[in-house]
Motif scaffolding. Structure first.
Motif, PDB file in Angstrom:
ATOM      1  N   LEU A  15      -5.924  24.514   8.406  1.00 19.18           N
ATOM      2  CA  LEU A  15      -5.648  24.521   6.985  1.00 19.18           C
ATOM      3  C   LEU A  15      -6.273  25.997   6.528  1.00 19.18           C
ATOM      4  CD1 LEU A  15      -5.912  20.990   5.840  1.00 19.18           C
ATOM      5  CD2 LEU A  15      -3.844  22.335   5.789  1.00 19.18           C
ATOM      6  N   VAL A  24      -2.292  28.010  -4.831  1.00 14.45           N
ATOM      7  CA  VAL A  24      -1.024  28.235  -4.317  1.00 14.45           C
ATOM      8  C   VAL A  24       0.113  28.042  -5.112  1.00 14.45           C
ATOM      9  CG1 VAL A  24       0.355  27.441  -2.208  1.00 14.45           C
ATOM     10  CG2 VAL A  24      -1.976  27.485  -2.047  1.00 14.45           C
ATOM     11  N   GLY A  70      -7.338  23.611  -1.592  1.00 14.85           N
ATOM     12  CA  GLY A  70      -6.148  24.358  -2.255  1.00 14.85           C
ATOM     13  C   GLY A  70      -5.452  23.657  -3.503  1.00 14.85           C
ATOM     14  N   PHE A  72      -2.339  23.304  -5.460  1.00 13.84           N
ATOM     15  CA  PHE A  72      -1.048  23.393  -5.507  1.00 13.84           C
ATOM     16  C   PHE A  72      -0.477  23.470  -6.979  1.00 13.84           C
ATOM     17  CE2 PHE A  72      -2.463  22.396  -1.443  1.00 13.84           C
ATOM     18  CZ  PHE A  72      -1.516  23.231  -0.586  1.00 13.84           C
ATOM     19  N   THR A 135       2.037  17.637   6.150  1.00 11.94           N
ATOM     20  CA  THR A 135       2.289  17.454   4.863  1.00 11.94           C
ATOM     21  C   THR A 135       3.290  16.513   4.381  1.00 11.94           C
ATOM     22  OG1 THR A 135       4.080  19.126   4.469  1.00 11.94           O
ATOM     23  CG2 THR A 135       1.836  19.827   4.304  1.00 11.94           C
ATOM     24  N   THR A 175      -1.120  27.094   7.183  1.00 20.38           N
ATOM     25  CA  THR A 175      -1.814  27.700   6.285  1.00 20.38           C
ATOM     26  C   THR A 175      -1.653  26.910   4.946  1.00 20.38           C
ATOM     27  OG1 THR A 175      -0.067  29.006   5.730  1.00 20.38           O
ATOM     28  CG2 THR A 175      -1.515  29.904   7.182  1.00 20.38           C
ATOM     29  N   TYR A 176      -2.332  27.163   4.003  1.00 12.60           N
ATOM     30  CA  TYR A 176      -2.107  26.578   2.574  1.00 12.60           C
ATOM     31  C   TYR A 176      -0.646  26.976   1.877  1.00 12.60           C
ATOM     32  CZ  TYR A 176      -6.783  24.446   2.312  1.00 12.60           C
ATOM     33  OH  TYR A 176      -7.679  23.686   2.315  1.00 12.60           O
TER      34      TYR A 176
END
Length: 227
Positions: A15, A24, A70, A72, A135, A175-176
């Motif tokens: 991650l 993000v 992260g 989001f 995810t 990755t994020y």
């Protein structure tokens, strides 16, 4: 214990966690998918003038969730509004956008369409395996829409949708930003499904079709040019 430490290490690598928060904000797709068109079932442009009011709750719908390091964020309201306008443009010749639920424009309209958000759920998750990270996203949109004849001030169609969509995405390294794109796909699909449901329901309504025929008949020979 060693296994737990190893999983944590893999999680941090896959991650991209470096010790700082990552914001993000993936851009949701503004185009309608093929699945949305399939769900609509029928596309037919009518010579009608519709005023469209999307309530503020729907237009400003935003999903935010923090997963590990992260943050989001997804603008569901923007994506839904743009896609709905595009879908309606395939069915109605003229569309006026309203900031208020009442229409006071210079040119007469045949009907006013109201779209209201009743409820929404967005849940995002992430799972770390031995050598992969995945995810998972779940989105549910509960929306009610109605169309009123502008002249009679009478509701002629009501449609609802409980669009749900789940999706997952797995990579060896992630990755994020990649995780965000995976979540965005599931959210986009839920929006497309909701819009497809509403347009399909509209095309099946005999009462709405009767009024559309009435409006089109009214415009035959009409020299009015809408702007």
């Amino acid at each position: 214990m060693k296994k737990a430490i190893l999983l944590l290490f893999i999680s941090m690598i896959t991650l991209g966690i470096i010790g700082c928060t990552v914001n993000v904000k993936p851009v949701l797709n503004s185009s309608l998918s093929m699945d949305a068109f399939k769900k609509m079932g029928k596309i037919e442009l009518h010579d009608t003038r519709i005023a469209l009011y999307i309530d503020q709750k729907m237009k400003e719908l935003n999903a935010n969730q923090t997963i590990k390091m992260g943050n989001f964020s997804f603008d569901l309201g923007d994506a839904f509004s743009v896609k709905l306008i595009k879908a309606l443009a395939y069915n109605f010749k003229t569309i006026y956008f309203l900031d208020q639920p009442t229409y006071a424009g210079a040119y007469p309209v045949d009907a006013i369409m109201y779209v209201n958000l009743q409820d929404a759920d967005v849940n995002l998750g992430i799972k770390t395996g031995f050598s992969t990270v995945s995810t998972e996203a779940y989105t549910r949109l509960s929306i009610r829409a109605e169309i009123k004849d502008a002249e009679e001030n009478k509701t002629i169609w009501v449609g609802t949708t409980q669009a749900k969509e789940s999706g997952s995405h797995e990579e060896k390294y992630m990755t994020y930003q990649e995780a965000g794109r995976g979540y965005a796909i599931a959210i986009d699909n839920a929006i497309d499904k909701a819009i497809g449901d509403l347009i399909n329901d509209m095309s099946k309504s005999q009462n709405l079709q009767l009024y559309i025929a009435k409006w089109e008949q009214r415009h035959k020979g009409d020299t009015h040019v809408s702007k």
